[in-house]
Design a protein around this motif. Sequence first.
Motif, PDB file in Angstrom:
ATOM      1  N   HIS A  78       0.838  -1.210   0.000  1.00 13.93           N
ATOM      2  CA  HIS A  78       0.000   0.000   0.000  1.00 13.93           C
ATOM      3  C   HIS A  78       0.868   1.253   0.000  1.00 13.93           C
ATOM      4  CE1 HIS A  78       0.368   0.679   4.443  1.00 13.93           C
ATOM      5  NE2 HIS A  78       0.292  -0.639   4.549  1.00 13.93           N
ATOM      6  N   ASP A 108       6.018   0.624   7.484  1.00 17.03           N
ATOM      7  CA  ASP A 108       4.652   0.257   7.087  1.00 17.03           C
ATOM      8  C   ASP A 108       4.162   1.233   6.022  1.00 17.03           C
ATOM      9  OD1 ASP A 108       2.079  -0.644   6.913  1.00 17.03           O
ATOM     10  OD2 ASP A 108       1.507  -0.069   8.936  1.00 17.03           O
ATOM     11  N   THR A 109       4.339   0.933   4.676  1.00 16.14           N
ATOM     12  CA  THR A 109       5.007  -0.257   4.244  1.00 16.14           C
ATOM     13  C   THR A 109       5.854   0.063   3.021  1.00 16.14           C
ATOM     14  OG1 THR A 109       4.603  -2.633   4.135  1.00 16.14           O
ATOM     15  CG2 THR A 109       3.242  -1.288   2.692  1.00 16.14           C
ATOM     16  N   GLU A 142      -5.051   1.496   2.436  1.00 18.61           N
ATOM     17  CA  GLU A 142      -5.062   0.259   3.227  1.00 18.61           C
ATOM     18  C   GLU A 142      -5.295   0.571   4.686  1.00 18.61           C
ATOM     19  OE1 GLU A 142      -3.543  -3.071   5.677  1.00 18.61           O
ATOM     20  OE2 GLU A 142      -2.841  -1.000   5.651  1.00 18.61           O
ATOM     21  N   GLU A 143      -4.829   1.749   5.132  1.00 20.90           N
ATOM     22  CA  GLU A 143      -4.856   2.043   6.564  1.00 20.90           C
ATOM     23  C   GLU A 143      -6.252   2.409   7.077  1.00 20.90           C
ATOM     24  OE1 GLU A 143      -2.541   1.462   8.549  1.00 20.90           O
ATOM     25  OE2 GLU A 143      -0.637   1.537   7.474  1.00 20.90           O
ATOM     26  N   GLU A 166       3.968  -6.263   3.955  1.00 21.22           N
ATOM     27  CA  GLU A 166       3.748  -5.607   5.243  1.00 21.22           C
ATOM     28  C   GLU A 166       4.912  -6.008   6.141  1.00 21.22           C
ATOM     29  OE1 GLU A 166       1.472  -3.507   6.183  1.00 21.22           O
ATOM     30  OE2 GLU A 166      -0.179  -3.729   4.768  1.00 21.22           O
TER      31      GLU A 166
HETATM   32 ZN   LIG Z   1       0.586  -1.576   6.413  1.00 17.01          ZN
END
Ligand SMILES: [Zn+2]
Length: 374
Positions: A78, A108-109, A142-143, A166
């Motif tokens: 992501h 991350d990430t 994604e978060e 990840e």
């Molecule tokens: Zn992540």
Amino acid sequence: MEPVIQLLADLVRIPSMNPMGRACSGKEYAEESIALFVAEYLRRRGITAEVQEVKPHRLNVVAHVDAGAERTVLLEAHLDTVHADAMAVPPFDANIVNGRLQGRGACDTKGSLAVFMDALCSLVAEGTKLRYNVLLAAVADEEYQFTGAQTAVARGMRADFGICGEPTRLHIIRAHKGVTRWRLRTSGRAAHSAYPERGKNAIYTMGHVLTALEQHARVLTLHPPHPLLGTPTMSVGVIEGGHAVNIVPENCWIEIDRRTLPGERREDIFGDVRAALKDIGDWSMDAPHLEAAGMEVPAGGEDVNRLRTAIESSVGSAIVESAQYATDAGMYCAAGIPCIVFGPGDIADAHTDAESIDIKEVLAAREIIRRFLT
Ligand SMILES: [Zn+2]
């Protein structure tokens, strides 16, 4: 500096914070700048890269290398990060201190993203024969709501196997839970609090709902446990209701977090809650505002074994395990792409005020992905 570390530094210097429901705007609160950088980086190296719009200024990049192979592998990471408020290290300077590259997203990430990009580009530049056709996806959101991965799948992305990047400390995560979050509301009738009998108290109704949900959550933990993931769980985390103490409240809502096992469906989850609340009236449920599927990939598959061998030959031993957090991998598994989670960095460093990643681990991950692809 190794090109993959230079690339990671470049990625960290482009802020790509997810607004995560807050009223934030500006280019640092979206994936557009970093997505255009990624697409341009790949195109300059002769790789076809398509930019997909997820929402305005929220972009995915999907690149494709056709090796004439039978199987296609998805490498996915992501683009977004969490916020960088009150960080103890400069969030976007990519300083290297004691062998670690610091900054929001380093672990991350963007570490995984840099590894996938550099491993693929270096192999293509060397003219090395690839074992797989490769899809490289760098996705938005994604978060918060997983809409980048959802969009990529909805646009027809297909692969035979996937690696979702990840921070796993180079371990293979082959199973994790999913999460579904939604609001449940009770309704009543407002009245002057001196005449409560003229109204209907939505907070009292919610009290009955909460008692029943607490019992339902207890029952969930009595299910036979999944061998890697345990049982599903449920927790009520937020409550709000009423306007003033002298008004009988007509509304109340709660927010529910339900951790799901691979294969659990929304209809079943909601059906169980409805059954638990069948004796209580005046409540309703919103559609989930977040829904991420759990995932499980068999341990002994050909692709998992090949990745395991690549890890063993690079760092000595390979660990295959499960995780509690949810990732985009659930979305891909649900769409028929068996997808594990793997990458450099430690989840314990993710989202922290001193986020950083061990450079040696990034270099090892690059070597592992190169070996896996050839
Ligand atoms: Zn992540």
